[in-house]
Structure formats: C-alpha cells, structure tokens
Design a protein around this motif. Sequence first.
Motif, PDB file in Angstrom:
ATOM      1  N   MET A   1      44.158  23.732 -41.338  1.00 61.06           N
ATOM      2  CA  MET A   1      44.959  22.633 -41.867  1.00 61.06           C
ATOM      3  C   MET A   1      44.070  21.498 -42.365  1.00 61.06           C
ATOM      4  N   GLU A   2      42.934  21.303 -41.695  1.00 61.98           N
ATOM      5  CA  GLU A   2      42.036  20.231 -42.135  1.00 61.98           C
ATOM      6  C   GLU A   2      41.487  20.491 -43.527  1.00 61.98           C
ATOM      7  N   LYS A   3      41.173  21.758 -43.813  1.00 60.30           N
ATOM      8  CA  LYS A   3      40.634  22.086 -45.133  1.00 60.30           C
ATOM      9  C   LYS A   3      41.667  21.848 -46.224  1.00 60.30           C
ATOM     10  N   VAL A   4      42.914  22.140 -45.921  1.00 62.15           N
ATOM     11  CA  VAL A   4      43.973  21.924 -46.910  1.00 62.15           C
ATOM     12  C   VAL A   4      44.087  20.447 -47.239  1.00 62.15           C
ATOM     13  N   VAL A   5      44.041  19.605 -46.234  1.00 60.63           N
ATOM     14  CA  VAL A   5      44.124  18.153 -46.455  1.00 60.63           C
ATOM     15  C   VAL A   5      42.897  17.666 -47.217  1.00 60.63           C
ATOM     16  N   TYR A   7      41.002  19.365 -49.318  1.00 67.20           N
ATOM     17  CA  TYR A   7      41.096  19.779 -50.721  1.00 67.20           C
ATOM     18  C   TYR A   7      42.195  19.009 -51.461  1.00 67.20           C
ATOM     19  N   ALA A   8      43.263  18.667 -50.772  1.00 65.19           N
ATOM     20  CA  ALA A   8      44.330  17.881 -51.407  1.00 65.19           C
ATOM     21  C   ALA A   8      43.830  16.488 -51.768  1.00 65.19           C
ATOM     22  N   ILE A   9      43.046  15.896 -50.889  1.00 67.04           N
ATOM     23  CA  ILE A   9      42.488  14.567 -51.175  1.00 67.04           C
ATOM     24  C   ILE A   9      41.510  14.661 -52.346  1.00 67.04           C
ATOM     25  N   SER A  10      40.689  15.695 -52.363  1.00 66.94           N
ATOM     26  CA  SER A  10      39.750  15.882 -53.474  1.00 66.94           C
ATOM     27  C   SER A  10      40.492  16.079 -54.795  1.00 66.94           C
ATOM     28  N   ILE A  43      33.409  11.874 -57.394  1.00 69.63           N
ATOM     29  CA  ILE A  43      33.603  11.851 -55.948  1.00 69.63           C
ATOM     30  C   ILE A  43      34.510  12.991 -55.505  1.00 69.63           C
ATOM     31  N   GLY A  44      35.559  13.244 -56.248  1.00 70.66           N
ATOM     32  CA  GLY A  44      36.465  14.336 -55.907  1.00 70.66           C
ATOM     33  C   GLY A  44      35.818  15.700 -55.983  1.00 70.66           C
ATOM     34  N   ILE A  45      35.017  15.927 -57.013  1.00 68.35           N
ATOM     35  CA  ILE A  45      34.350  17.225 -57.152  1.00 68.35           C
ATOM     36  C   ILE A  45      33.288  17.398 -56.074  1.00 68.35           C
ATOM     37  N   VAL A  46      32.519  16.351 -55.803  1.00 69.97           N
ATOM     38  CA  VAL A  46      31.480  16.441 -54.773  1.00 69.97           C
ATOM     39  C   VAL A  46      32.121  16.673 -53.405  1.00 69.97           C
ATOM     40  N   SER A  47      33.206  15.989 -53.116  1.00 71.87           N
ATOM     41  CA  SER A  47      33.829  16.161 -51.807  1.00 71.87           C
ATOM     42  C   SER A  47      34.517  17.523 -51.681  1.00 71.87           C
ATOM     43  N   ALA A  48      34.938  18.113 -52.788  1.00 71.48           N
ATOM     44  CA  ALA A  48      35.558  19.437 -52.727  1.00 71.48           C
ATOM     45  C   ALA A  48      34.533  20.513 -52.414  1.00 71.48           C
ATOM     46  N   PHE A  49      33.331  20.371 -52.903  1.00 70.22           N
ATOM     47  CA  PHE A  49      32.332  21.396 -52.700  1.00 70.22           C
ATOM     48  C   PHE A  49      31.335  21.055 -51.595  1.00 70.22           C
ATOM     49  N   GLY A  50      31.500  19.885 -50.966  1.00 71.76           N
ATOM     50  CA  GLY A  50      30.632  19.512 -49.862  1.00 71.76           C
ATOM     51  C   GLY A  50      31.075  20.147 -48.567  1.00 71.76           C
ATOM     52  N   PRO A  51      30.295  19.972 -47.523  1.00 74.61           N
ATOM     53  CA  PRO A  51      30.691  20.545 -46.235  1.00 74.61           C
ATOM     54  C   PRO A  51      31.909  19.850 -45.662  1.00 74.61           C
ATOM     55  N   VAL A  52      32.793  20.626 -45.073  1.00 72.59           N
ATOM     56  CA  VAL A  52      34.033  20.064 -44.498  1.00 72.59           C
ATOM     57  C   VAL A  52      33.960  20.145 -43.000  1.00 72.59           C
TER      58      VAL A  52
END
Length: 52
Positions: A1-5, A7-10, A43-52
């Motif tokens: 669920m954390e990954k979904v949130v 990716y949604a924020i990104s 910021i959105g692209i970097v946060s989508a492909f960064g470590p979660v």
Amino acid sequence: MEKVVAYAISAALVGIGVLILVVGLSSSSPALWVMVALVPITIGIVSAFGPV
C-alpha cells in the motif's frame, strides 16, 4: 500500500507540472513557466524511480 501512495504522489507531482506547462505556454512569458513546470516534473520523476 505504501508503494501505491508513493507512486500516486509522484504521478500527482508530474501532473501538476504538466498542468503548469500547458497553462504557462499560453501566458505572456512562456519560457519562465516552462522552467517553473520542470521543477515538479523533475521531482515527481526522481521520486518515482528512487528508493521507496
């Protein structure tokens, strides 16, 4: 669920950046708004492909 949130924020950040880009292109100073739009898109692209 954390990954979904995460990716949604990104995706929301990229969407906001695209919205700023589209609206900014029709303004009196499109170059300024393109530069402003690149910030949330980046910021959105970097946060989508960064470590979660």
